[in-house]
Design an enzyme around this catalytic site. Structure first.
Site, PDB file in Angstrom:
ATOM      1  N   LYS A  72      -2.731   5.800  -4.443  1.00 46.05           N
ATOM      2  CA  LYS A  72      -3.884   6.687  -4.208  1.00 46.05           C
ATOM      3  C   LYS A  72      -3.705   8.038  -4.888  1.00 46.05           C
ATOM      4  O   LYS A  72      -2.585   8.543  -5.011  1.00 46.05           O
ATOM      5  CB  LYS A  72      -4.073   6.910  -2.699  1.00 46.05           C
ATOM      6  N   ASP A 132       0.840  -1.204   0.000  1.00 46.94           N
ATOM      7  CA  ASP A 132       0.000   0.000   0.000  1.00 46.94           C
ATOM      8  C   ASP A 132       0.870   1.248   0.000  1.00 46.94           C
ATOM      9  O   ASP A 132       1.653   1.462   0.922  1.00 46.94           O
ATOM     10  CB  ASP A 132      -0.886  -0.007   1.259  1.00 46.94           C
ATOM     11  N   TYR A 153       2.623   9.973  -0.199  1.00 47.78           N
ATOM     12  CA  TYR A 153       3.702   9.496   0.693  1.00 47.78           C
ATOM     13  C   TYR A 153       5.087   9.851   0.143  1.00 47.78           C
ATOM     14  O   TYR A 153       6.087   9.754   0.858  1.00 47.78           O
ATOM     15  CB  TYR A 153       3.637   7.973   0.908  1.00 47.78           C
TER      16      TYR A 153
HETATM   17  N1  LIG Z   1      -5.712   6.173   3.541  1.00 45.44           N
HETATM   18  C1  LIG Z   1      -5.256   6.964   4.485  1.00 45.44           C
HETATM   19  O1  LIG Z   1      -5.693   8.120   4.635  1.00 45.44           O
HETATM   20  C2  LIG Z   1      -4.189   6.463   5.410  1.00 45.44           C
HETATM   21  C3  LIG Z   1      -3.864   7.180   6.571  1.00 45.44           C
HETATM   22  C4  LIG Z   1      -2.875   6.675   7.419  1.00 45.44           C
HETATM   23  C5  LIG Z   1      -2.237   5.476   7.080  1.00 45.44           C
HETATM   24  N2  LIG Z   1      -2.544   4.812   5.929  1.00 45.44           N
HETATM   25  C6  LIG Z   1      -1.882   3.528   5.550  1.00 45.44           C
HETATM   26  O2  LIG Z   1      -2.026   2.634   6.638  1.00 45.44           O
HETATM   27  C7  LIG Z   1      -0.746   2.112   7.009  1.00 45.44           C
HETATM   28  C8  LIG Z   1      -0.735   1.740   8.482  1.00 45.44           C
HETATM   29  O3  LIG Z   1      -1.069   2.827   9.323  1.00 45.44           O
HETATM   30  P1  LIG Z   1      -0.033   3.475  10.341  1.00 45.44           P
HETATM   31  O4  LIG Z   1       1.343   3.236   9.859  1.00 45.44           O
HETATM   32  O5  LIG Z   1      -0.434   4.870  10.560  1.00 45.44           O
HETATM   33  O6  LIG Z   1      -0.330   2.743  11.715  1.00 45.44           O
HETATM   34  P2  LIG Z   1      -0.252   1.247  12.286  1.00 45.44           P
HETATM   35  O7  LIG Z   1       0.069   0.280  11.222  1.00 45.44           O
HETATM   36  O8  LIG Z   1      -1.478   1.054  13.101  1.00 45.44           O
HETATM   37  O9  LIG Z   1       0.967   1.350  13.308  1.00 45.44           O
HETATM   38  C9  LIG Z   1       2.267   1.568  12.880  1.00 45.44           C
HETATM   39  C10 LIG Z   1       3.178   1.629  14.100  1.00 45.44           C
HETATM   40  O10 LIG Z   1       3.139   0.388  14.792  1.00 45.44           O
HETATM   41  C11 LIG Z   1       4.450  -0.124  15.000  1.00 45.44           C
HETATM   42  N3  LIG Z   1       4.319  -1.586  14.852  1.00 45.44           N
HETATM   43  C12 LIG Z   1       3.938  -2.280  13.749  1.00 45.44           C
HETATM   44  N4  LIG Z   1       3.872  -3.603  14.000  1.00 45.44           N
HETATM   45  C13 LIG Z   1       4.223  -3.758  15.303  1.00 45.44           C
HETATM   46  C14 LIG Z   1       4.364  -4.886  16.150  1.00 45.44           C
HETATM   47  N5  LIG Z   1       4.114  -6.125  15.724  1.00 45.44           N
HETATM   48  N6  LIG Z   1       4.758  -4.665  17.455  1.00 45.44           N
HETATM   49  C15 LIG Z   1       4.995  -3.406  17.917  1.00 45.44           C
HETATM   50  N7  LIG Z   1       4.885  -2.306  17.161  1.00 45.44           N
HETATM   51  C16 LIG Z   1       4.498  -2.481  15.851  1.00 45.44           C
HETATM   52  C17 LIG Z   1       5.314   0.528  13.949  1.00 45.44           C
HETATM   53  O11 LIG Z   1       6.628   0.760  14.415  1.00 45.44           O
HETATM   54  P3  LIG Z   1       7.953   0.178  13.636  1.00 45.44           P
HETATM   55  O12 LIG Z   1       7.862   0.613  12.203  1.00 45.44           O
HETATM   56  O13 LIG Z   1       9.066   0.810  14.405  1.00 45.44           O
HETATM   57  O14 LIG Z   1       7.870  -1.303  13.809  1.00 45.44           O
HETATM   58  C18 LIG Z   1       4.612   1.878  13.732  1.00 45.44           C
HETATM   59  O15 LIG Z   1       5.087   2.845  14.676  1.00 45.44           O
HETATM   60  C19 LIG Z   1       0.221   3.252   6.615  1.00 45.44           C
HETATM   61  O16 LIG Z   1       1.546   2.824   6.522  1.00 45.44           O
HETATM   62  C20 LIG Z   1      -0.381   3.654   5.289  1.00 45.44           C
HETATM   63  O17 LIG Z   1       0.007   2.747   4.265  1.00 45.44           O
HETATM   64  C21 LIG Z   1      -3.529   5.285   5.100  1.00 45.44           C
END
Ligand SMILES: NC(=O)c1ccc[n+]([C@@H]2O[C@H](COP(=O)([O-])OP(=O)(O)OC[C@H]3O[C@@H](n4cnc5c(N)ncnc54)[C@H](OP(=O)(O)O)[C@@H]3O)[C@@H](O)[C@H]2O)c1
Length: 267
Positions: free
Chosen positions: A68, A38, A43
């Protein structure tokens, strides 16, 4: 294991969140078995994906690539050009899933242009992100002829986004969770209920949360830059939450958004 979208194509249930990821992490995720990737024009890392796709031993046809359309391009009515620029940065000639990133002014026109790109077979499925019920109604009013395949929205235990999820389910639109783990702070991983369940199954709180999404028929794109966590996050298919555990997580709802509100955003 893959899930059928409303146009008949299949999407993996868990993907790699692409925000801030570099080529090495993308290659690492492909090695770990991820096939859903994704990203987004916004980004600023589509080139990293393009380089990883070119270098990887995994064939392009086996990868499900999402990107996107950003709000500036929606407002400036430049969907087709923005799409072409994404293709060039991603070094590919098609996108598996192309999403409207946020419902900015003009999103209905952007959708009609995306329908054309879909009919030209440049995109395998078209969808939306951060849509509320009124935005789907807006597409209908504007004369859309294709139903979005996916709505990528904020969902995690403290913010189930249930009304939108149920609406989408009733229409055959698949919900995909962003911030599935509660975003950078992973706040729900410290929740007592979730920790209790994780101990019972000898899993991490993150795995329990991802399993809960899976049992809600919601696909997830957790983001991690670390290989051990990438492996952990896709190892959720050897246990299952019982009805009480599932309900206990459902009941953690607090209406607590981390990101912007699609009803009121200014970017
Ligand atoms: N469509 C939209 O508007 C929108 C908005 C926001 C995000 N997104 C997409 O959604 C994806 C995910 O969202 P997000 O990155 O905001 O939040 P998330 O996936 O809920 O959380 C990411 C955080 O969790 C940590 N993490 C991941 N797996 C872990 C595990 N097993 N144990 C402990 N910590 C863990 C990561 O740290 P480390 O990297 O240090 O492991 C990072 O700080 C984004 O990367 C993006 O592709 C889309």
């Amino acid at each position: 294991m893959n899930i059928k979208l409303n146009n008949g194509i299949f999407i993996p249930p868990i993907g790699m969140g692409g925000w801030s990821q570099k080529k090495d992490q993308i290659l690492m995720a492909l090695d770990a078995g991820y096939r859903l990737l994704d990203t987004a024009a916004q980004y600023g890392n589509e080139e990293e994906f393009g380089a990883a796709l070119s270098e990887s031993v995994v064939s392009r046809d086996d990868i499900f690539l999402t990107t996107k359309l950003w709000t500036d391009d929606i407002r400036r009515r430049r969907t087709r050009d923005a799409f072409q620029e994404s293709l060039e940065r991603l070094k590919t000639d098609y996108i598996d899933l192309y999403l409207i990133h946020w419902p900015a002014e003009g999103y209905e026109d952007a959708w009609l242009e995306m329908e054309e790109l879909y009919k030209e077979k440049k995109i395998r499925a078209i969808g939306v992100s951060n849509f509320e019920i009124k935005h789907f109604e807006g597409l209908k009013t504007r004369g859309a002829s294709i139903l979005p395949a996916v709505n990528q929205i904020e969902i995690h235990p403290y913010f189930r986004n249930n009304e939108v999820v149920e609406y989408c389910k009733s229409k055959g639109i698949l919900s995909e969770a962003w911030c599935p783990l509660g975003g950078p702070n992973n706040m729900e991983s410290n929740d007592e209920q979730i920790i209790k369940i994780s101990k019972k199954y000898s899993k991490t709180p993150q795995q329990v949360i991802l399993r809960w999404h899976f049992q809600r028929d919601i696909i997830t794109i957790p983001k991690t830059s670390r290989i051990e966590r990438m492996k952990e996050n896709i190892s959720i298919f050897d246990f299952s939450l019982n009805a009480d555990e599932f309900e206990a997580i459902d009941n953690l709802e607090m209406g607590k958004r981390i990101g912007a509100d699609p009803n009121n955003f200014d970017f």
